[in-house]
Design a protein around this motif. Structure first.
Motif, PDB file in Angstrom:
ATOM      1  N   VAL A 150       0.839  -1.197   0.000  1.00  0.00           N
ATOM      2  CA  VAL A 150       0.000   0.000   0.000  1.00  0.00           C
ATOM      3  C   VAL A 150       0.874   1.247   0.000  1.00  0.00           C
ATOM      4  CG1 VAL A 150      -1.887  -1.142   1.221  1.00  0.00           C
ATOM      5  CG2 VAL A 150      -0.139   0.085   2.527  1.00  0.00           C
ATOM      6  N   CYS A 151       0.284   2.327  -0.466  1.00  0.00           N
ATOM      7  CA  CYS A 151       0.946   3.633  -0.408  1.00  0.00           C
ATOM      8  C   CYS A 151      -0.133   4.701  -0.318  1.00  0.00           C
ATOM      9  CB  CYS A 151       1.840   3.852  -1.622  1.00  0.00           C
ATOM     10  SG  CYS A 151       0.939   4.036  -3.182  1.00  0.00           S
ATOM     11  N   SER A 152       0.273   5.930  -0.181  1.00  0.00           N
ATOM     12  CA  SER A 152      -0.676   7.035  -0.118  1.00  0.00           C
ATOM     13  C   SER A 152      -1.395   7.200  -1.456  1.00  0.00           C
ATOM     14  CB  SER A 152       0.065   8.328   0.230  1.00  0.00           C
ATOM     15  OG  SER A 152      -0.764   9.451   0.052  1.00  0.00           O
ATOM     16  N   GLU A 153      -2.656   7.605  -1.401  1.00  0.00           N
ATOM     17  CA  GLU A 153      -3.408   7.870  -2.637  1.00  0.00           C
ATOM     18  C   GLU A 153      -2.735   8.946  -3.468  1.00  0.00           C
ATOM     19  OE1 GLU A 153      -7.286   8.931  -1.317  1.00  0.00           O
ATOM     20  OE2 GLU A 153      -8.024   6.864  -1.365  1.00  0.00           O
ATOM     21  N   ASP A 154      -1.991   9.831  -2.814  1.00  0.00           N
ATOM     22  CA  ASP A 154      -1.330  10.944  -3.508  1.00  0.00           C
ATOM     23  C   ASP A 154       0.158  10.688  -3.721  1.00  0.00           C
ATOM     24  OD1 ASP A 154      -3.767  12.378  -3.406  1.00  0.00           O
ATOM     25  OD2 ASP A 154      -3.311  13.002  -1.347  1.00  0.00           O
ATOM     26  N   HIS A 155       0.549   9.416  -3.787  1.00  0.00           N
ATOM     27  CA  HIS A 155       1.960   9.107  -3.960  1.00  0.00           C
ATOM     28  C   HIS A 155       2.489   9.796  -5.224  1.00  0.00           C
ATOM     29  CE1 HIS A 155       5.712   6.855  -4.389  1.00  0.00           C
ATOM     30  NE2 HIS A 155       5.551   6.461  -3.126  1.00  0.00           N
ATOM     31  N   PRO A 156       3.624  10.481  -5.126  1.00  0.00           N
ATOM     32  CA  PRO A 156       4.110  11.286  -6.262  1.00  0.00           C
ATOM     33  C   PRO A 156       4.621  10.477  -7.449  1.00  0.00           C
ATOM     34  CG  PRO A 156       5.708  11.300  -4.470  1.00  0.00           C
ATOM     35  CD  PRO A 156       4.487  10.631  -3.941  1.00  0.00           C
ATOM     36  N   ARG A 157       4.941   9.203  -7.264  1.00  0.00           N
ATOM     37  CA  ARG A 157       5.548   8.444  -8.360  1.00  0.00           C
ATOM     38  C   ARG A 157       4.744   7.201  -8.759  1.00  0.00           C
ATOM     39  NH1 ARG A 157       9.151  10.291  -4.944  1.00  0.00           N
ATOM     40  NH2 ARG A 157       9.096   8.421  -3.644  1.00  0.00           N
ATOM     41  N   THR A 209       1.362   4.919  -9.318  1.00  0.00           N
ATOM     42  CA  THR A 209      -0.076   5.056  -9.583  1.00  0.00           C
ATOM     43  C   THR A 209      -0.834   3.821  -9.100  1.00  0.00           C
ATOM     44  OG1 THR A 209       0.321   4.218 -11.828  1.00  0.00           O
ATOM     45  CG2 THR A 209       0.233   6.630 -11.526  1.00  0.00           C
ATOM     46  N   HIS A 210      -0.643   2.694  -9.797  1.00  0.00           N
ATOM     47  CA  HIS A 210      -1.397   1.488  -9.429  1.00  0.00           C
ATOM     48  C   HIS A 210      -0.542   0.239  -9.320  1.00  0.00           C
ATOM     49  CE1 HIS A 210      -5.020   3.803 -10.097  1.00  0.00           C
ATOM     50  NE2 HIS A 210      -4.608   4.106 -11.331  1.00  0.00           N
ATOM     51  N   PHE A 236      -7.068   6.679   6.164  1.00  0.00           N
ATOM     52  CA  PHE A 236      -5.671   7.097   6.015  1.00  0.00           C
ATOM     53  C   PHE A 236      -5.303   7.417   4.568  1.00  0.00           C
ATOM     54  CE2 PHE A 236      -5.755   4.701   9.980  1.00  0.00           C
ATOM     55  CZ  PHE A 236      -5.031   5.523  10.830  1.00  0.00           C
ATOM     56  N   HIS A 237      -6.290   7.417   3.684  1.00  0.00           N
ATOM     57  CA  HIS A 237      -6.072   7.794   2.278  1.00  0.00           C
ATOM     58  C   HIS A 237      -5.010   6.896   1.622  1.00  0.00           C
ATOM     59  CE1 HIS A 237      -8.512  11.260   3.249  1.00  0.00           C
ATOM     60  NE2 HIS A 237      -7.658  11.579   4.211  1.00  0.00           N
ATOM     61  N   LEU A 238      -5.279   5.604   1.633  1.00  0.00           N
ATOM     62  CA  LEU A 238      -4.333   4.626   1.105  1.00  0.00           C
ATOM     63  C   LEU A 238      -4.884   3.970  -0.151  1.00  0.00           C
ATOM     64  CD1 LEU A 238      -3.416   2.788   4.446  1.00  0.00           C
ATOM     65  CD2 LEU A 238      -2.223   4.718   3.403  1.00  0.00           C
ATOM     66  N   LYS A 239      -3.975   3.421  -0.934  1.00  0.00           N
ATOM     67  CA  LYS A 239      -4.355   2.615  -2.090  1.00  0.00           C
ATOM     68  C   LYS A 239      -3.441   1.397  -2.159  1.00  0.00           C
ATOM     69  CE  LYS A 239      -1.437   5.261  -5.331  1.00  0.00           C
ATOM     70  NZ  LYS A 239      -1.457   6.148  -6.518  1.00  0.00           N
ATOM     71  N   THR A 240      -3.928   0.324  -2.759  1.00  0.00           N
ATOM     72  CA  THR A 240      -3.112  -0.870  -2.934  1.00  0.00           C
ATOM     73  C   THR A 240      -2.345  -0.767  -4.244  1.00  0.00           C
ATOM     74  OG1 THR A 240      -4.965  -2.021  -3.987  1.00  0.00           O
ATOM     75  CG2 THR A 240      -4.643  -2.376  -1.625  1.00  0.00           C
ATOM     76  N   LEU A 241      -1.246  -1.517  -4.296  1.00  0.00           N
ATOM     77  CA  LEU A 241      -0.408  -1.540  -5.500  1.00  0.00           C
ATOM     78  C   LEU A 241      -0.359  -2.967  -6.047  1.00  0.00           C
ATOM     79  CD1 LEU A 241       2.519   0.655  -4.135  1.00  0.00           C
ATOM     80  CD2 LEU A 241       0.818   1.349  -5.861  1.00  0.00           C
TER      81      LEU A 241
END
Length: 321
Positions: free
Chosen positions: A193-200, A202-203, A276-281
């Motif tokens: 997982v990472c932040s939804e707004d990760h700068p580098r 996406t998915h 926590f505004h997270l997304k999976t990768l």
């Protein structure tokens, strides 16, 4: 010496003694033996019920006869017939002894059923306590659950820093105490997982773009991650982890507010990704699931409710995994 009908129970047992006639101390351990012999009219049956040898019961009967200076029982065929002294003694103690026995059993049972001590980390508490508490209260309405948080790093220690040993402990490692059983309860699938707004990112997390990232890892997962990378030479070991923590909730907060990547249980992500505004990768990197253990003493399964948790609730949890 015959026992007078008017003797009280205390005087019969030698607890109250006339100054002119002091008796030797009565061994209270002889009481249940006398009662079983009296009720079953047999030394062998008394021995079987008390889980004693016949010689031990016969020795105890000899001590009783010596104390009362009375044979207490006469053999008539295959059975014992009590003497008058034995009948009077039994009449004096049977009601009181039965009452004491019931009260002791009640206190022991209530102590086991009225409070259950559970040790689990904050994450496993959230994961398991809703289902476990519902099961406990179904088995024993009004049972008090005493929960204490333990960090995963302490789950496998031989002793717990508490005044009372827990009935059940949940952790990510087996106990090293040989007197404790460590039963596999379930496996927790993991995800990146990472932040939804990760700068580098996406998915997707690949071996290529992972070279430029650093990770925050749950202490129990660090070695797992290192051992399960698809290509050991693609992600530099020194960039694997910039933070290790034994708190999954601390990691959620850090991941959601930084450009770090984390490895957490899928269940945790599904519960808190919005908070926590997270997304999976998506990734081809394989991670072994976390194993959750239920740890308890070898005698725990014999106690009410706790035994049901081990034999019934744990099975339902594994089935629903």
């Amino acid at each position: 010496m015959r026992v007078d009908k008017n003797d009280s129970l205390r005087s019969i047992l030698g607890l109250e003694q006339p100054a002119s006639h002091a008796r030797k101390k009565f061994d209270l351990n002889l009481l249940p033996i006398f009662i079983e012999i009296y009720q079953h009219k047999s030394v062998s049956k008394a021995a079987l019920i008390l889980n004693m040898t016949q010689s031990s019961v016969s020795l105890a009967l000899g001590k009783l006869r010596d104390y009362f200076d009375d044979p207490l029982f006469f053999r008539e065929g295959q059975h014992f017939t009590p003497t008058q002294a034995a009948a009077q003694f039994y009449a004096s103690i049977s009601v009181s002894f039965g009452s004491v026995h019931r009260e002791v059993a009640k206190v022991a049972e209530d102590k086991v059923k009225s409070k259950i001590i559970i040790h689990a980390s904050p994450y496993l508490s959230m994961r398991l306590l809703p289902s476990l508490s519902e099961f406990i209260w179904l088995m024993q309405n009004g049972c008090e659950i005493l929960h204490k948080s333990t960090t995963p790093a302490n789950d496998s220690k031989e002793t717990w820093a508490t005044d009372v040993m827990p009935d059940i402990t949940f952790g990510f490692a087996r106990s090293t105490n040989p007197q404790m059983n460590s039963q596999k309860l379930m496996s927790e699938p993991l995800c990146f997982v990472c932040s939804e707004d990760h700068p580098r990112l996406t998915h997707e997390l690949t071996n290529e773009n992972g070279k430029h990232e650093t990770f925050v890892t749950f202490e129990r997962l660090c070695n797992t991650f290192l051992q399960n990378r698809a290509k050991p030479d693609t992600l530099a070991p020194e960039r694997i982890s910039s933070m290790k923590s034994d708190s999954l909730f601390a990691l959620l907060s850090v991941i959601g507010s930084s450009d770090k990547i984390g490895v957490i249980p899928v269940w945790l992500f599904e519960k808190f990704n919005a908070t926590f505004h997270l997304k999976t990768l998506a990734t081809e990197i394989q991670l072994n699931p976390l194993t959750v253990y239920m740890i308890y003493s070898s005698t725990a399964i014999k106690t009410p409710v706790v035994g049901d948790i081990i034999s019934q609730w744990a099975g339902d949890v594994c089935t629903c995994e």
